[in-house]
Design a protein around this motif. Structure first.
Motif, PDB file in Angstrom:
ATOM      1  N   ILE A   1       0.881  -1.172   0.000  1.00 18.74           N
ATOM      2  CA  ILE A   1       0.000   0.000   0.000  1.00 18.74           C
ATOM      3  C   ILE A   1       0.918   1.221   0.000  1.00 18.74           C
ATOM      4  O   ILE A   1       1.811   1.324   0.840  1.00 18.74           O
ATOM      5  N   ALA A   2       0.719   2.127  -0.968  1.00 17.75           N
ATOM      6  CA  ALA A   2       1.501   3.362  -1.034  1.00 17.75           C
ATOM      7  C   ALA A   2       0.648   4.506  -0.501  1.00 17.75           C
ATOM      8  O   ALA A   2      -0.501   4.685  -0.915  1.00 17.75           O
ATOM      9  N   VAL A   3       1.209   5.252   0.433  1.00 21.31           N
ATOM     10  CA  VAL A   3       0.513   6.378   1.040  1.00 21.31           C
ATOM     11  C   VAL A   3       1.246   7.646   0.608  1.00 21.31           C
ATOM     12  O   VAL A   3       2.454   7.765   0.807  1.00 21.31           O
ATOM     13  N   GLU A   4       0.518   8.590  -0.004  1.00 17.40           N
ATOM     14  CA  GLU A   4       1.108   9.841  -0.472  1.00 17.40           C
ATOM     15  C   GLU A   4       0.512  10.989   0.328  1.00 17.40           C
ATOM     16  O   GLU A   4      -0.708  11.103   0.441  1.00 17.40           O
ATOM     17  N   PHE A   5       1.387  11.822   0.883  1.00 22.32           N
ATOM     18  CA  PHE A   5       0.934  12.838   1.829  1.00 22.32           C
ATOM     19  C   PHE A   5       1.913  13.996   1.899  1.00 22.32           C
ATOM     20  O   PHE A   5       3.039  13.910   1.421  1.00 22.32           O
ATOM     21  N   VAL A   6       1.453  15.082   2.528  1.00 18.20           N
ATOM     22  CA  VAL A   6       2.288  16.234   2.846  1.00 18.20           C
ATOM     23  C   VAL A   6       2.295  16.351   4.365  1.00 18.20           C
ATOM     24  O   VAL A   6       1.237  16.372   4.994  1.00 18.20           O
ATOM     25  N   THR A   7       3.493  16.403   4.944  1.00 26.01           N
ATOM     26  CA  THR A   7       3.596  16.536   6.394  1.00 26.01           C
ATOM     27  C   THR A   7       3.179  17.948   6.791  1.00 26.01           C
ATOM     28  O   THR A   7       3.558  18.923   6.157  1.00 26.01           O
ATOM     29  N   VAL A   8       2.400  18.035   7.851  1.00 30.17           N
ATOM     30  CA  VAL A   8       1.883  19.319   8.300  1.00 30.17           C
ATOM     31  C   VAL A   8       2.408  19.659   9.691  1.00 30.17           C
ATOM     32  O   VAL A   8       2.761  20.796   9.959  1.00 30.17           O
ATOM     33  N   ARG A   9       2.484  18.669  10.544  1.00 31.98           N
ATOM     34  CA  ARG A   9       2.811  18.898  11.953  1.00 31.98           C
ATOM     35  C   ARG A   9       4.101  18.183  12.328  1.00 31.98           C
ATOM     36  O   ARG A   9       4.278  17.006  12.023  1.00 31.98           O
ATOM     37  N   ALA A  10       4.999  18.902  12.991  1.00 32.58           N
ATOM     38  CA  ALA A  10       6.242  18.304  13.470  1.00 32.58           C
ATOM     39  C   ALA A  10       5.980  17.510  14.743  1.00 32.58           C
ATOM     40  O   ALA A  10       5.040  17.781  15.481  1.00 32.58           O
ATOM     41  N   GLY A  11       6.826  16.505  14.978  1.00 32.77           N
ATOM     42  CA  GLY A  11       6.719  15.711  16.193  1.00 32.77           C
ATOM     43  C   GLY A  11       7.141  14.273  15.940  1.00 32.77           C
ATOM     44  O   GLY A  11       7.555  13.911  14.843  1.00 32.77           O
ATOM     45  N   GLU A  12       7.043  13.468  16.975  1.00 29.99           N
ATOM     46  CA  GLU A  12       7.315  12.036  16.875  1.00 29.99           C
ATOM     47  C   GLU A  12       5.996  11.299  17.017  1.00 29.99           C
ATOM     48  O   GLU A  12       5.263  11.506  17.988  1.00 29.99           O
ATOM     49  N   PHE A  13       5.694  10.460  16.034  1.00 32.29           N
ATOM     50  CA  PHE A  13       4.413   9.784  15.972  1.00 32.29           C
ATOM     51  C   PHE A  13       4.639   8.277  15.921  1.00 32.29           C
ATOM     52  O   PHE A  13       5.266   7.769  14.984  1.00 32.29           O
ATOM     53  N   PRO A  14       4.120   7.541  16.901  1.00 34.76           N
ATOM     54  CA  PRO A  14       4.325   6.098  16.911  1.00 34.76           C
ATOM     55  C   PRO A  14       3.462   5.388  15.872  1.00 34.76           C
ATOM     56  O   PRO A  14       2.383   5.859  15.518  1.00 34.76           O
ATOM     57  N   TRP A  15       3.972   4.276  15.377  1.00 38.66           N
ATOM     58  CA  TRP A  15       3.165   3.368  14.564  1.00 38.66           C
ATOM     59  C   TRP A  15       3.315   1.974  15.169  1.00 38.66           C
ATOM     60  O   TRP A  15       4.292   1.684  15.861  1.00 38.66           O
ATOM     61  N   SER A  16       2.337   1.125  14.918  1.00 39.73           N
ATOM     62  CA  SER A  16       2.402  -0.245  15.420  1.00 39.73           C
ATOM     63  C   SER A  16       1.498  -1.147  14.592  1.00 39.73           C
ATOM     64  O   SER A  16       0.601  -0.682  13.893  1.00 39.73           O
ATOM     65  N   VAL A  17       1.779  -2.437  14.689  1.00 39.39           N
ATOM     66  CA  VAL A  17       0.898  -3.437  14.115  1.00 39.39           C
ATOM     67  C   VAL A  17       0.115  -4.013  15.290  1.00 39.39           C
ATOM     68  O   VAL A  17       0.703  -4.604  16.206  1.00 39.39           O
ATOM     69  N   GLN A  18      -1.183  -3.789  15.275  1.00 35.09           N
ATOM     70  CA  GLN A  18      -2.038  -4.157  16.405  1.00 35.09           C
ATOM     71  C   GLN A  18      -1.893  -5.640  16.758  1.00 35.09           C
ATOM     72  O   GLN A  18      -1.968  -6.517  15.891  1.00 35.09           O
ATOM     73  N   GLY A  19      -1.646  -5.879  18.044  1.00 34.80           N
ATOM     74  CA  GLY A  19      -1.519  -7.231  18.556  1.00 34.80           C
ATOM     75  C   GLY A  19      -0.131  -7.831  18.425  1.00 34.80           C
ATOM     76  O   GLY A  19       0.144  -8.879  18.989  1.00 34.80           O
ATOM     77  N   LEU A  20       0.744  -7.157  17.678  1.00 33.89           N
ATOM     78  CA  LEU A  20       2.100  -7.682  17.465  1.00 33.89           C
ATOM     79  C   LEU A  20       3.169  -6.727  17.985  1.00 33.89           C
ATOM     80  O   LEU A  20       4.347  -6.870  17.669  1.00 33.89           O
ATOM     81  N   GLU A  21       2.754  -5.764  18.801  1.00 38.49           N
ATOM     82  CA  GLU A  21       3.699  -4.800  19.369  1.00 38.49           C
ATOM     83  C   GLU A  21       4.771  -5.518  20.196  1.00 38.49           C
ATOM     84  O   GLU A  21       5.947  -5.162  20.140  1.00 38.49           O
ATOM     85  N   GLY A  22       4.378  -6.523  20.956  1.00 35.77           N
ATOM     86  CA  GLY A  22       5.315  -7.268  21.799  1.00 35.77           C
ATOM     87  C   GLY A  22       6.328  -8.067  21.001  1.00 35.77           C
ATOM     88  O   GLY A  22       7.362  -8.490  21.532  1.00 35.77           O
TER      89      GLY A  22
END
Length: 141
Positions: free
Chosen positions: A110-131
């Motif tokens: 899946i390709a996601v195309e976007f423009v960043t608007v807000r600075a910061g650190e944003f977590p991502w995770s795969v639900q149920g497989l974080e551990g």
């Protein structure tokens, strides 16, 4: 009358500035591909953190290579960007808001195309497989 002319001149100036700024979605940068799983390890994530600059256009390819179902969550990040489109097998999804999550039932990209608007650190995770280590960060400076 003078105030009306001043307001009209200001509006014209702002419109000219906006028009000369161009289309922020043009000239996007391809980010390192984010792989979820591998042929020999369903929980492998070679790149966990991805850095970007605020106000720039990017394309992020997220590829499921493992044999698990992956529910990719990055809610805070998705709310902090202007989403241009999501592309799956050359089919485009255009939205008026951020996606809740991206789900991979099979291998694919899946390709996601976007423009960043807000600075910061944003977590991502795969639900149920974080551990299992399927987490990371999007870092926007």
């Amino acid at each position: 009358m003078r105030a009306l002319l001043t307001a009209a001149a200001l509006t014209a100036s702002l419109l000219a500035t906006h028009a000369s700024a161009g289309d922020l979605t043009k000239g996007r940068t391809d980010l390192p591909e984010l792989f979820l799983g591998a042929e020999d390890n369903d929980y492998a994530v070679p790149v966990k953190d991805i850095e970007m600059e605020a106000g720039k256009s990017y394309r992020l390819r997220i590829t499921a290579k493992g044999q698990k179902e992956y529910k990719f969550f990055a809610s805070e990040f998705f709310r902090g960007v202007w989403m241009n489109q999501i592309v799956i097998n050359h089919l485009e999804v255009h939205m008026a808001g951020p996606p809740h999550h991206l789900e991979f039932d099979d291998q694919g990209t899946i390709a996601v195309e976007f423009v960043t608007v807000r600075a910061g650190e944003f977590p991502w995770s795969v639900q149920g497989l974080e551990g299992r280590g399927m987490t990371g960060r999007f870092i926007v400076k």
